[in-house]
Design an enzyme around this catalytic site. Structure first.
Site, PDB file in Angstrom:
ATOM      1  N   ASP A 191       0.828  -1.215   0.000  1.00 20.32           N
ATOM      2  CA  ASP A 191       0.000   0.000   0.000  1.00 20.32           C
ATOM      3  C   ASP A 191       0.862   1.266   0.000  1.00 20.32           C
ATOM      4  O   ASP A 191       1.982   1.256   0.512  1.00 20.32           O
ATOM      5  CB  ASP A 191      -0.897  -0.033   1.242  1.00 20.32           C
ATOM      6  CG  ASP A 191      -2.075   0.910   1.109  1.00 20.32           C
ATOM      7  OD1 ASP A 191      -2.267   1.485   0.025  1.00 20.32           O
ATOM      8  OD2 ASP A 191      -2.808   1.073   2.109  1.00 20.32           O
ATOM      9  N   ASN A 224     -10.926  -2.671  -6.070  1.00 20.09           N
ATOM     10  CA  ASN A 224     -10.143  -1.709  -6.862  1.00 20.09           C
ATOM     11  C   ASN A 224     -10.812  -1.329  -8.188  1.00 20.09           C
ATOM     12  O   ASN A 224     -10.392  -0.371  -8.845  1.00 20.09           O
ATOM     13  CB  ASN A 224      -8.723  -2.238  -7.134  1.00 20.09           C
ATOM     14  CG  ASN A 224      -7.861  -2.264  -5.887  1.00 20.09           C
ATOM     15  OD1 ASN A 224      -7.007  -3.138  -5.719  1.00 20.09           O
ATOM     16  ND2 ASN A 224      -8.076  -1.320  -4.982  1.00 20.09           N
ATOM     17  N   TRP A 225     -11.886  -2.056  -8.572  1.00 17.25           N
ATOM     18  CA  TRP A 225     -12.626  -1.665  -9.789  1.00 17.25           C
ATOM     19  C   TRP A 225     -13.291  -0.304  -9.595  1.00 17.25           C
ATOM     20  O   TRP A 225     -13.747   0.313 -10.556  1.00 17.25           O
ATOM     21  CB  TRP A 225     -13.710  -2.705 -10.129  1.00 17.25           C
ATOM     22  CG  TRP A 225     -13.161  -4.023 -10.596  1.00 17.25           C
ATOM     23  CD1 TRP A 225     -13.120  -5.178  -9.857  1.00 17.25           C
ATOM     24  CD2 TRP A 225     -12.580  -4.334 -11.874  1.00 17.25           C
ATOM     25  NE1 TRP A 225     -12.536  -6.180 -10.606  1.00 17.25           N
ATOM     26  CE2 TRP A 225     -12.201  -5.694 -11.846  1.00 17.25           C
ATOM     27  CE3 TRP A 225     -12.334  -3.594 -13.042  1.00 17.25           C
ATOM     28  CZ2 TRP A 225     -11.600  -6.341 -12.926  1.00 17.25           C
ATOM     29  CZ3 TRP A 225     -11.738  -4.241 -14.120  1.00 17.25           C
ATOM     30  CH2 TRP A 225     -11.378  -5.589 -14.054  1.00 17.25           C
TER      31      TRP A 225
HETATM   32  C1  FPP Z   1      -1.975   0.184  -3.258  1.00 14.47           C
HETATM   33  O1  FPP Z   1      -1.496   1.510  -3.300  1.00 14.47           O
HETATM   34  C2  FPP Z   1      -1.428  -0.566  -4.363  1.00 14.47           C
HETATM   35  C3  FPP Z   1      -2.164  -1.193  -5.352  1.00 14.47           C
HETATM   36  C4  FPP Z   1      -3.632  -1.178  -5.384  1.00 14.47           C
HETATM   37  C5  FPP Z   1      -1.516  -1.898  -6.439  1.00 14.47           C
HETATM   38  C6  FPP Z   1      -0.226  -2.589  -6.113  1.00 14.47           C
HETATM   39  C7  FPP Z   1       0.426  -2.953  -7.389  1.00 14.47           C
HETATM   40  C8  FPP Z   1       1.749  -2.951  -7.645  1.00 14.47           C
HETATM   41  C9  FPP Z   1       2.785  -2.658  -6.624  1.00 14.47           C
HETATM   42  C10 FPP Z   1       2.244  -3.254  -9.007  1.00 14.47           C
HETATM   43  C11 FPP Z   1       1.743  -4.532  -9.612  1.00 14.47           C
HETATM   44  C12 FPP Z   1       2.212  -5.718  -8.913  1.00 14.47           C
HETATM   45  C13 FPP Z   1       2.691  -6.845  -9.485  1.00 14.47           C
HETATM   46  C14 FPP Z   1       2.929  -8.024  -8.624  1.00 14.47           C
HETATM   47  C15 FPP Z   1       3.030  -6.949 -10.917  1.00 14.47           C
HETATM   48  P1  FPP Z   1      -2.558   2.680  -3.468  1.00 14.47           P
HETATM   49  O2  FPP Z   1      -2.733   2.971  -4.913  1.00 14.47           O
HETATM   50  O3  FPP Z   1      -3.821   2.322  -2.747  1.00 14.47           O
HETATM   51  O4  FPP Z   1      -1.811   3.842  -2.759  1.00 14.47           O
HETATM   52  P2  FPP Z   1      -2.506   5.002  -1.870  1.00 14.47           P
HETATM   53  O5  FPP Z   1      -3.207   4.310  -0.742  1.00 14.47           O
HETATM   54  O6  FPP Z   1      -1.333   5.802  -1.420  1.00 14.47           O
HETATM   55  O7  FPP Z   1      -3.430   5.752  -2.770  1.00 14.47           O
END
Ligand code: FPP
Length: 266
Positions: free
Chosen positions: A21, A69-70
């Site tokens: 996260d 996440n959608w």
């Molecule tokens: C959460 O951060 C992260 C995600 C929803 C996606 C995680 C994906 C990756 C690290 C890349 C893809 C992974 C692989 C294994 C290929 P957030 O977007 O919720 O961050 P925030 O809470 O700061 O907004």
């Protein structure tokens, strides 16, 4: 050279599950778009996979895309999907080099056919490897996993192979997407959030929880080592009472019972 920590192998978790996260906030802090945070997050994935495999961790499960996440903007959703596609293309050789077995958990049928094919192909390619399992949770939800498992048990009941009265926890557990893997014993969430966010709800029942304020793109091998050292310090009781278990070596059972009665009566 990143610092090494010598947590004895016997005190390492078998299965680490991570909620990666803070990508969005990492990007915002730098005046960049959220997508830049996800892209930087791939570097952390690479570091952590490599170090976990080197340490002999049996299973590493990463939450890459949740069913909730959608609800994000369309552009970010397709970026996350294409990031998985391109990361697999780029990293497959490295997975093979490290003898890593790949698997996906989640509702993959809802993904674009081209992405589904790519995932399938990558899984097949690593099928004969014998090292660490890298489990990517994609379009995953813990409640979905439990619901699917329940549905499969219901089919068994409907077919007359099982009576409703004889359903046990094991019947459900055996149908979960991770049924053949050890349960996660260490759960890590980055970015200072203290939630499970519908990750491996059933499987995390007895996991040790570790939270760090570090945003995922800043999470290094040294941070993984810190989490492993913290895990090695935890006293895992699984609902039992270790003090009593330890004392039983020196005290007679009767003494403990008398002590307990005295305590209750005092
Ligand atoms: C959460 O951060 C992260 C995600 C929803 C996606 C995680 C994906 C990756 C690290 C890349 C893809 C992974 C692989 C294994 C290929 P957030 O977007 O919720 O961050 P925030 O809470 O700061 O907004």
């Amino acid at each position: 050279m990143p610092e090494r920590n010598n947590t004895p192998a016997a005190m390492l978790p078998k299965h680490i599950a991570i909620i990666m996260d803070g990508n969005g906030r990492w990007a915002k802090q730098r005046g960049q778009v959220r997508m830049a945070g996800h892209r930087a997050g791939i570097e952390s994935v690479r570091r952590v996979v490599q170090r976990a495999a080197e340490k002999g961790i049996e299973v590493l499960t990463l939450f890459a895309f949740g069913q909730e996440n959608w609800r994000r903007p369309k552009q970010e959703i397709s970026y996350l999907h294409s990031l998985l596609f391109s990361a697999l293309q780029r990293e497959l050789a490295k997975l093979m080099e490290n003898n890593i077995r790949l698997r996906f958990i989640g509702d993959l049928a809802a993904l674009q056919p081209k992405l589904q094919q790519q995932l399938q192909m990558a899984v097949e390619k690593t099928h004969h490897n014998t090292g660490m399992w890298l489990v990517i949770a994609f379009n995953y939800s813990g409640q979905w996993d439990i619901t699917e498992a329940t549905r499969k048990v219901a089919v068994e009941v409907q077919a007359g192979h099982l009576s409703a009265q004889s359903i046990t926890q094991a019947h459900i557990a055996n149908q979960l997407s991770t049924a053949d893997l050890p349960l996660p014993d260490l759960f890590i969430r980055t970015s200072g959030e203290y939630r499970l966010s519908n990750f491996l709800l059933w499987q995390l029942a007895y996991a040790e929880l570790y939270f760090t304020p570090i945003y995922w793109p800043d999470f290094t091998e040294a941070d993984l080592e810190k989490a492993l050292a913290a895990f090695a310090q935890r006293e895992r009781r699984f609902g039992a009472i270790n003090d009593i278990a330890r004392e039983a070596g020196t005290l007679q059972k009767e003494d403990i019972i008398i002590e307990a009665i005295n305590y209750l009566e005092s």
